[in-house]
Design a protein around this motif. Structure first.
Motif, short mmCIF file in Angstrom:
data_model
loop_
_atom_site.label_atom_id
_atom_site.label_comp_id
_atom_site.label_asym_id
_atom_site.label_seq_id
_atom_site.Cartn_x
_atom_site.Cartn_y
_atom_site.Cartn_z
N LEU A 178 0.84 -1.20 0.00
CA LEU A 178 0.00 0.00 0.00
C LEU A 178 0.87 1.25 0.00
O LEU A 178 1.99 1.25 0.50
CB LEU A 178 -0.90 0.02 1.23
CG LEU A 178 -1.80 -1.18 1.49
CD1 LEU A 178 -2.48 -1.06 2.84
CD2 LEU A 178 -2.83 -1.31 0.38
N ARG A 179 0.29 2.34 -0.52
CA ARG A 179 0.91 3.66 -0.47
C ARG A 179 -0.06 4.62 0.20
O ARG A 179 -1.19 4.78 -0.26
CB ARG A 179 1.25 4.15 -1.88
CG ARG A 179 1.97 5.51 -1.92
CD ARG A 179 2.22 5.93 -3.35
NE ARG A 179 3.05 7.13 -3.42
CZ ARG A 179 2.59 8.38 -3.33
NH1 ARG A 179 1.29 8.60 -3.16
NH2 ARG A 179 3.41 9.42 -3.40
N GLU A 232 -3.50 3.33 -1.35
CA GLU A 232 -3.49 2.88 -2.74
C GLU A 232 -2.67 1.60 -2.87
O GLU A 232 -1.56 1.50 -2.35
CB GLU A 232 -2.87 4.00 -3.60
CG GLU A 232 -2.55 3.60 -5.02
CD GLU A 232 -1.64 4.59 -5.71
OE1 GLU A 232 -1.27 4.33 -6.87
OE2 GLU A 232 -1.28 5.62 -5.09
N ILE A 234 -0.18 -0.88 -4.48
CA ILE A 234 0.96 -0.75 -5.39
C ILE A 234 1.57 -2.12 -5.66
O ILE A 234 1.25 -3.12 -5.00
CB ILE A 234 2.04 0.20 -4.82
CG1 ILE A 234 2.59 -0.35 -3.50
CG2 ILE A 234 1.49 1.61 -4.65
CD1 ILE A 234 3.80 0.41 -2.97
#
Length: 348
Positions: A178-179, A232, A234
């Motif tokens: 995740l970002r 988000e 990734i």
């Protein structure tokens, strides 16, 4: 050890002892940027390779020191297993012995342990020209276990590693990266809070713009953590690029420093750019600032700094007490100072 190669290595060591010739131990040479330059006759272990035993049911692998690290990892992947410390290769020729000798671990280290935590046993040639064995192939066999672990991070100064037995782990069933957009200080605060909770985090890195997290475990726990944390999704390859120093951060031509700090350390006021790895316990610094300034600031925070370039000041200085311990150990295993003299410190 293979009998012929064993005899060749022992002959080379005993000849060096007789002639008082220092030896520069070499594997894939992928970590040559670390430590001080070494003058000596090269003793190359790349021909001493091969996996000797891999028992997936016992989670143990034994291989010769010159075995390419990529070969070891390929065999483990085929069995659904992995090296839990996620060691960096930093080049295609990296070897298993070199992995132990430098003792470097990748992004998973705070959650799965370091290289030394994986080592069950070793075989080595001592500075007296004798073959020694420490530890074994099971966790219950603790005879000499601590001596085996001392080989991790010794940079070849204590002996020539010829064989290593390691504890390995199953690959996680689910992996999600995740970002999350947040400032570095906010990320450090959140990571401290999350560390007290049952979240399946196995890597955490802030690149100056956003926090990157890796979640690993069962499908349910990973999915639940994702719902809670948001962010988000990734590509999981991000962690491979971090491990191998292939992120854009590392393209900066300024000198590279590795800073090891207590987990709860705040941001450091240092010239240059920083990347926070290991949830903040490891910082990568790109800076042209003087070494003395960098080391002074890191020491004030309770840590130490290592320069990623060969030179006399690459390793953090030892306190007098620690230096005496190092010298005493060196005197026991390598009394003539035969192996990699001065690689870590001028007095070793």
């Amino acid at each position: 050890m293979d009998a012929d190669l064993s005899r060749q290595l022992l002959e080379q060591v005993n000849l060096a002892l007789h002639q008082a010739t220092p030896l520069r131990i070499q594997g894939g040479n992928s970590k040559a940027m670390l430590g001080r330059p070494v003058a000596g006759e090269i003793i190359d272990l790349r021909g001493h390779r091969g996996i000797l035993n891999h028992d997936p049911s016992e989670l143990v692998l034994t291989a010769r020191a010159g075995t390419p690290l990529c070969e070891v990892e390929a065999a483990l992947r085929e069995a659904g297993q992995m090296l839990s410390c996620e060691p960096p290769h930093l080049g295609p020729a990296a070897t298993l012995g070199g992995m132990v000798a430098v003792g470097l671990s990748g992004p998973r280290r705070p959650w799965a342990g370091a290289v030394r935590d994986m080592v069950l046993g070793t075989r080595l040639i001592s500075g007296q020209g004798t073959l020694l064995r420490f530890g074994g192939e099971v966790m219950k066999n603790v005879a000499g276990y601590d001596v085996s672990r001392l080989m991790a991070g010794s940079f070849g100064c204590l002996g020539i590693l010829t064989e290593v037995s390691l504890k390995v782990l199953p690959q996680p069933r689910q992996c999600l990266s995740l970002r999350l957009s947040m400032a570095p200080q906010a990320a450090l605060i959140e990571l401290q809070r999350w560390g007290q909770q049952p979240l399946p985090i196995s890597a955490a890195c802030h690149d100056g713009e956003a926090l990157h997290l890796r979640l690993e475990g069962g499908e349910g726990s990973v999915g639940s953590a994702h719902e809670r944390l948001g962010g988000e999704v990734i590509d999981n390859h991000y962690w491979h690029d971090l491990r191998e120093q292939r992120l854009p951060f590392f393209d900066d031509p300024a000198p590279l420093w590795r800073l090891a700090l207590p987990t709860a350390s705040g941001l450091l006021d240092l010239p240059g750019r920083q990347l926070l790895d290991w949830g903040g316990a490891q910082r990568w610094l790109k800076s042209s600032a003087p070494a003395a300034l960098i080391r002074e600031q890191v020491a004030k925070a309770g840590g130490h700094a290592t320069a990623y370039a060969p030179g006399d000041d690459s390793s953090a200085p030892l306190s007098p007490a620690l230096l005496r311990y190092h010298q005493a150990l060196k005197a026991q295993l390598d009394p003539q100072g035969l192996f990699n003299p001065g690689r870590l410190y001028a007095d070793l």
